[in-house]
Design a protein around this motif. Structure first.
Motif, mmCIF file in Angstrom:
data_model
loop_
_atom_site.group_PDB
_atom_site.id
_atom_site.type_symbol
_atom_site.label_atom_id
_atom_site.label_comp_id
_atom_site.label_asym_id
_atom_site.label_seq_id
_atom_site.Cartn_x
_atom_site.Cartn_y
_atom_site.Cartn_z
ATOM 1 N N VAL A 190 51.723 58.040 16.263
ATOM 2 C CA VAL A 190 51.087 57.670 17.153
ATOM 3 C C VAL A 190 50.726 56.164 17.504
ATOM 4 O O VAL A 190 50.697 55.383 18.428
ATOM 5 C CB VAL A 190 49.611 58.467 17.313
ATOM 6 C CG1 VAL A 190 48.805 57.808 18.427
ATOM 7 C CG2 VAL A 190 49.801 59.812 17.474
ATOM 8 N N GLN A 191 50.198 55.417 16.289
ATOM 9 C CA GLN A 191 49.893 54.165 15.945
ATOM 10 C C GLN A 191 51.121 53.456 16.400
ATOM 11 O O GLN A 191 51.103 52.218 17.021
ATOM 12 C CB GLN A 191 49.422 53.874 14.809
ATOM 13 C CG GLN A 191 48.170 54.346 14.692
ATOM 14 C CD GLN A 191 47.239 54.063 13.379
ATOM 15 O OE1 GLN A 191 47.815 53.917 12.213
ATOM 16 N NE2 GLN A 191 46.031 53.931 13.356
ATOM 17 N N MET A 192 52.400 53.757 15.889
ATOM 18 C CA MET A 192 53.780 52.847 16.184
ATOM 19 C C MET A 192 53.849 52.821 17.594
ATOM 20 O O MET A 192 54.422 51.725 18.248
ATOM 21 C CB MET A 192 54.850 53.332 15.356
ATOM 22 C CG MET A 192 54.548 53.156 13.615
ATOM 23 S SD MET A 192 55.910 53.982 12.644
ATOM 24 C CE MET A 192 57.186 52.798 12.972
ATOM 25 N N GLY A 193 53.918 54.072 18.066
ATOM 26 C CA GLY A 193 54.087 53.990 19.657
ATOM 27 C C GLY A 193 53.148 53.225 20.412
ATOM 28 O O GLY A 193 53.462 52.616 21.434
ATOM 29 N N ALA A 194 51.863 53.195 19.959
ATOM 30 C CA ALA A 194 50.656 52.449 20.749
ATOM 31 C C ALA A 194 51.002 51.065 20.479
ATOM 32 O O ALA A 194 51.013 50.016 21.535
ATOM 33 C CB ALA A 194 49.469 52.833 20.210
#
Lengths: 296, 296
Positions: A190-194
């Motif tokens: 999720v954080q990498m996508g964000a």
């Protein structure tokens, strides 16, 4: 918050892109059969939950598609390598994965270990191309993935797991184990996508809460399915946890409380999306539903 | 070209710094004994050739000390993890390394596999700190290390090795195997050190030639020592290659031609340093001497 979406259509489109990316980036011609073993370990299989989380988070932020596809492939390679190593005789000694013989059964233990090692390196190679992704973002993505994969994340969680097989754990210790073992990589997805977009601190925070809830929910449901589903439906050997006397959410909480806990975590994830300030979180919301309602 | 240097004094100073860095960065408190196994696998042992190459190249360029120390620790972690995995029963099945029981003998196979996996992740984590190294340089260092460690480098070379045990190879194939298996990481050490400064294309090229020659020379000398030295002097089991019927430079070329080849490679390395345009290459030159003249 937008919730209408043909999720299956969206997911199929994303997964085609992820599969094509992995097809391109996982080398067929690596020496002495290594490429074949790597491809066998990662192509054409799995739910691809982590890539979907990366791409859904990136789309919610309107971020860089190229960076997100690389992140999706990288995080899936880390996940897949961990399965290759985990299945080996000195770990879980599993012969069936995604309905197929595991990598060491097909290619031998030495090649399986090397393939796993090379898959981890490839993940970081994919995140650092010569061009197409800003170097500052490359460094940030590597930072997120390396921390999630290593001693404080996935590998650390596996060590806790290893040390506690056959031992009863309290819920707090069990949660800590899973937060590292599977949660860290799901959160990193999720954080990498964000990170491929430009999240405000508040959005980053909300998506992180979402990612943590999804991570725990995934494991709770995994434990439920391990004791309620047959192997052919799971595509892997069912009942392994019970047989190995591994502590699970079902053994610690009981089956019905575990089911209620999964629903609670879904509600937490959806509430975090409401707080994120993002307009288009339909895919992220649908993933939360899928994680809890899945049957394999 | 400056050749006067108290190399032993210089090296001791550098190695103290590398050891202190590894002490700090390889976590004592990773869960369930994982940190202990990781530290056992990398601390307090080995010649630290790769870190010395990184630091010597960085000093020759007047580059960032912080970036070079991180690179030195990262490349040594990759090297050390490969030894941990390589020693396991499904690979070389070795029980002695640097004069001590190997990691799997001391901590069990599962923990050894996890420790190796976590050491690889830690290498990339160390290269991507929150601050202290420019993100552009972080990305470049990760790119160099990931490519050298993966399918096109070290892991690929190990696969070739695995596939050819017991088989006679011609010199070209043997060289290709070693160029990947050990050469890629030694070359990357030089290049990562150089990248910490601002090399011109000509300097980069010359240092790369130096790094390739050092990489091959190291392996040729390794093969010579394996068949001429006793285990207690080597700190690992001697004669293993011969026993496993592995192709080596000695078995392919013969002992004396292998010795002459090592001297030739040293001359190539030193000539490349002359061409580099760098004033202070004394440490790099001394490392070339050490690699060829070492007795263990």
């Amino acid at each position: 918050m937008e919730r209408t979406l043909n999720f299956d259509h969206w997911a199929r489109h994303q997964l085609d892109a992820v599969e094509a990316a992995l097809e391109t980036w996982v080398p067929e011609d690596a020496p002495a059969g290594l490429g074949e073993a790597m491809r066998y370990g990662v192509l054409d299989g799995g739910k691809r939950l982590r890539p979907l989380l990366v791409l859904a988070a990136c789309e919610a932020l309107g971020g860089s598609r190229e960076a997100a596809l690389r992140s999706a492939a990288a995080v899936e390679l880390i996940h897949a390598y961990s399965l290759v190593h985990d299945d080996m005789p000195c770990m879980d000694n599993d012969v069936l994965r995604r309905g197929k013989p595991t990598v060491h059964v097909k290619y031998g233990e030495a090649q399986a270990m090397l393939a796993g090692d090379a898959m981890q390196a490839l993940a970081f190679e994919i995140l650092t191309p010569d061009e197409g992704v800003e170097p500052v973002l490359q460094a940030r993505l590597v930072r997120l993935l390396a921390r999630a994969a290593g001693h404080a994340g996935m590998a650390g969680g596996q060590a806790i797991d290893l040390a506690n097989t056959g031992r009863m754990l309290d819920e707090a210790t069990l949660r800590e184990m899973h937060r590292k073992k599977t949660g860290a990589l799901l959160l990193a997805s999720v954080q990498m996508g964000a990170a491929c977009g430009s999240p405000t601190p508040a959005t980053w925070q909300a998506l992180s809460v979402y990612g943590e809830a999804i991570g725990l929910a995934f494991q709770v449901v995994d434990d439920i399915l391990d004791c309620t589903q047959a192997s052919d439906k799971l595509g892997k050997t069912a009942g392994k946890d019970q047989e190995a006397n591994k502590p699970t959410y079902v053994s610690v909480l009981g089956l019905e409380p575990a089911r209620r806990y999964a629903q609670e975590l879904r509600a937490q994830a959806l509430a975090a999306l409401e707080r994120s300030g993002l307009a288009d979180v339909a895919a992220l919301a649908a993933i939360a539903d899928k994680v809890v309602e899945r049957e394999n």
